[in-house]
Design an enzyme around this catalytic site. Structure first.
Site, PDB file in Angstrom:
ATOM      1  CD  GLU A  42      66.155   5.721  18.368  1.00 22.24           C
ATOM      2  OE1 GLU A  42      65.849   6.646  19.130  1.00 22.24           O
ATOM      3  OE2 GLU A  42      66.249   5.890  17.131  1.00 22.24           O
ATOM      4  CD  GLU A  76      62.571  10.694  15.484  1.00 16.61           C
ATOM      5  OE1 GLU A  76      62.392  11.917  15.587  1.00 16.61           O
ATOM      6  OE2 GLU A  76      63.377  10.068  16.205  1.00 16.61           O
TER       7      GLU A  76
HETATM    8  O1  G3I Z   1      78.274  17.830  18.017  1.00 15.79           O
HETATM    9  C1  G3I Z   1      77.885  18.989  18.778  1.00 15.79           C
HETATM   10  C2  G3I Z   1      79.092  19.601  19.455  1.00 15.79           C
HETATM   11  O2  G3I Z   1      79.994  20.087  18.474  1.00 15.79           O
HETATM   12  C3  G3I Z   1      78.646  20.744  20.378  1.00 15.79           C
HETATM   13  O3  G3I Z   1      79.746  21.234  21.070  1.00 15.79           O
HETATM   14  C4  G3I Z   1      77.607  20.181  21.365  1.00 15.79           C
HETATM   15  C5  G3I Z   1      77.106  21.233  22.322  1.00 15.79           C
HETATM   16  O4  G3I Z   1      76.149  22.050  21.650  1.00 15.79           O
HETATM   17  O5  G3I Z   1      76.463  19.677  20.633  1.00 15.79           O
HETATM   18  C6  G3I Z   1      76.876  18.556  19.835  1.00 15.79           C
HETATM   19  O6  G3I Z   1      75.741  18.099  19.140  1.00 15.79           O
HETATM   20  C7  G3I Z   1      74.836  17.371  19.977  1.00 15.79           C
HETATM   21  C8  G3I Z   1      74.688  15.956  19.390  1.00 15.79           C
HETATM   22  O7  G3I Z   1      73.705  15.210  20.138  1.00 15.79           O
HETATM   23  C9  G3I Z   1      76.012  15.192  19.404  1.00 15.79           C
HETATM   24  O8  G3I Z   1      76.455  15.030  20.716  1.00 15.79           O
HETATM   25  C10 G3I Z   1      73.471  18.078  19.923  1.00 15.79           C
HETATM   26  O9  G3I Z   1      73.600  19.321  20.588  1.00 15.79           O
HETATM   27  C11 G3I Z   1      72.434  17.229  20.639  1.00 15.79           C
HETATM   28  O10 G3I Z   1      71.136  17.782  20.427  1.00 15.79           O
HETATM   29  C12 G3I Z   1      72.417  15.833  20.014  1.00 15.79           C
HETATM   30  O11 G3I Z   1      71.485  15.066  20.731  1.00 15.79           O
HETATM   31  C13 G3I Z   1      71.180  13.803  20.104  1.00 15.79           C
HETATM   32  C14 G3I Z   1      69.710  13.824  19.644  1.00 15.79           C
HETATM   33  O12 G3I Z   1      69.435  12.562  19.019  1.00 15.79           O
HETATM   34  C15 G3I Z   1      69.394  14.939  18.699  1.00 15.79           C
HETATM   35  O13 G3I Z   1      69.941  14.798  17.548  1.00 15.79           O
HETATM   36  C16 G3I Z   1      71.320  12.701  21.158  1.00 15.79           C
HETATM   37  O14 G3I Z   1      72.679  12.586  21.551  1.00 15.79           O
HETATM   38  C17 G3I Z   1      70.842  11.368  20.595  1.00 15.79           C
HETATM   39  O15 G3I Z   1      70.780  10.379  21.623  1.00 15.79           O
HETATM   40  C18 G3I Z   1      69.446  11.518  20.010  1.00 15.79           C
HETATM   41  O16 G3I Z   1      69.085  10.318  19.422  1.00 15.79           O
HETATM   42  C19 G3I Z   1      67.808  10.323  18.741  1.00 15.79           C
HETATM   43  C20 G3I Z   1      67.884   9.300  17.642  1.00 15.79           C
HETATM   44  O17 G3I Z   1      68.969   9.579  16.789  1.00 15.79           O
HETATM   45  C21 G3I Z   1      66.568   9.250  16.885  1.00 15.79           C
HETATM   46  N1  G3I Z   1      65.453   8.961  17.792  1.00 15.79           N
HETATM   47  C22 G3I Z   1      65.348   9.896  18.913  1.00 15.79           C
HETATM   48  C23 G3I Z   1      66.660   9.914  19.695  1.00 15.79           C
HETATM   49  C24 G3I Z   1      66.528  10.821  20.883  1.00 15.79           C
HETATM   50  O18 G3I Z   1      66.294  12.148  20.452  1.00 15.79           O
END
Ligand code: G3I
Length: 343
Positions: A256, A149
């Protein structure tokens, strides 16, 4: 003769039901799924992965911010858990991802006074990260989303003006691919993005990859994330993008895939979890869109060598259950869209 056929029928039915998505599409492309650590702790979910899929991506566990949260801190446990599941079951992995403005190892940008480090220091840190991670998983990963991205969704600048871009311009893209190539010459290296069927963004992705490759940057493939919805993209929009990318790279992956039931699409982190009420019409549109997408994927099977669903079932979808995005509901039950594809 009739008696023999009647006797064989249950065996045929058993064989068909034993077939998963990976079997149905084995002549076309791998069929993959992204997993979180809970999926590989759940016996039923592990069985579903084994039956349906032959490629796995870590949803979050292999991202820089998750693996390498501070200079001398590595958190391998969750990524190792998923990688070991794949090793035990002979399932190849897509590495995701090495450089992304989200969930990045943010400490790499800064000096101890909180200002940006110089580019050479940043590249040294990035190189160490990329090569440490790739070396740890090179036995099980066959490809990597090296940069995720980097292109913008709107505005004059084709590039997303992330901290990566502010510090390095677009040079971080070339450097990341160079470091990845050095770490594992066998790995297939992808540039991955969303809204990749949007004509403006498709053109910007195409022009960036074309220029970088002409300068010797080892971009082997383009990852089309495929965060779609039941209303779009239509076949023409998808196939226009595939037609643009196909002559440019050796490999295209749908990285994805999910199909939500509202009108939003893309990988942006801001989205409504509202979905819509799932009635027969919505079910039919959902199945029809998946069928339409796979018909287009099959047309380009000489370039598309993997189609990965983002998340295993609606209960663990990043979009939330109400968006009804996947082939399996939260109880792991196949939806009409699944049977449409299996048929
Ligand atoms: O690890 C922390 C945890 O310690 C904490 O307690 C919890 C609550 O705040 O958050 C956890 O982190 C979360 C992480 O996923 C791991 O579960 C983040 O808040 C959350 O924003 C994150 O979301 C991920 C997102 O990427 C953003 O990074 C989604 O699961 C994941 O499906 C999504 O995947 C992305 C691809 O990598 C790239 N393309 C877009 C796609 C969707 O955004």
């Amino acid at each position: 003769m009739k008696k023999i056929l009647l006797l064989l029928l249950p065996l045929v039915a058993l064989h068909v039901s034993a077939q998963g998505l990976k079997d149905v599409f084995k002549k076309d492309f791998l069929v993959g799924v992204s997993l979180n650590p809970r999926n590989v702790r759940n016996a039923n979910e592990k069985d579903l992965v084994r039956k349906e899929f032959n490629s796995v991506t870590c949803e979050n566990a292999m991202k820089p911010g998750e693996l390498h949260p501070s200079p001398n801190e590595w958190k391998w446990e969750e990524a190792d858990r998923i990688a070991n599941f794949c090793r035990e079951n002979g399932i190849k992995m897509r590495g995701h991802c090495l450089v992304w403005h989200n969930q990045f190892a943010e400490w790499m940008y800064y000096d101890d006074k909180g200002g940006f480090v110089d580019k050479e220091t940043f590249y040294a840190r990035l190189k160490d990260h990329i090569q440490t991670v790739m070396n740890r998983y090179k036995d099980i990963t066959y490809c990597w989303d090296v940069v995720n991205e980097a292109m913008s969704d709107s505005g004059e600048n084709p590039y997303r003006e992330s901290k990566l871009y502010q510090l390095c311009g677009d040079e971080f893209i070339a450097k990341a691919f160079q470091f990845a190539r050095e770490a594992d010459p066998k790995a297939i290296l992808f540039y991955n993005d969303y809204n990749e069927t949007n004509p403006r963004k498709s053109k910007n992705i195409y022009e960036m990859v074309l220029r970088m490759r002409s300068e010797g940057v080892p971009i082997d493939g383009i990852g089309m994330q495929g965060h779609y919805n039941i209303y779009g993209p239509d076949a023409k929009e998808l196939e226009d993008a595939l037609t643009l990318y196909a002559p440019l790279v050796e490999h295209i992956h749908i990285t994805e895939l999910d199909v939500r039931i509202n009108k939003e699409m893309g990988g942006q982190l801001k989205f409504s979890k509202e979905g819509a009420s799932v009635n027969d019409t919505i079910q039919a549109l959902h199945a029809q869109q998946y069928e339409r997408l796979f018909k287009s994927f099959r047309k380009f099977h000489d370039k598309i060598d993997c189609v990965t669903f983002w998340n295993l079932h609606d209960g663990c979808s990043w979009l939330g259950e109400k968006n009804y995005p996947l082939l399996f509901d939260a109880a792991l039950q196949p939806k009409p869209a699944y049977y449409r594809l299996i048929k």
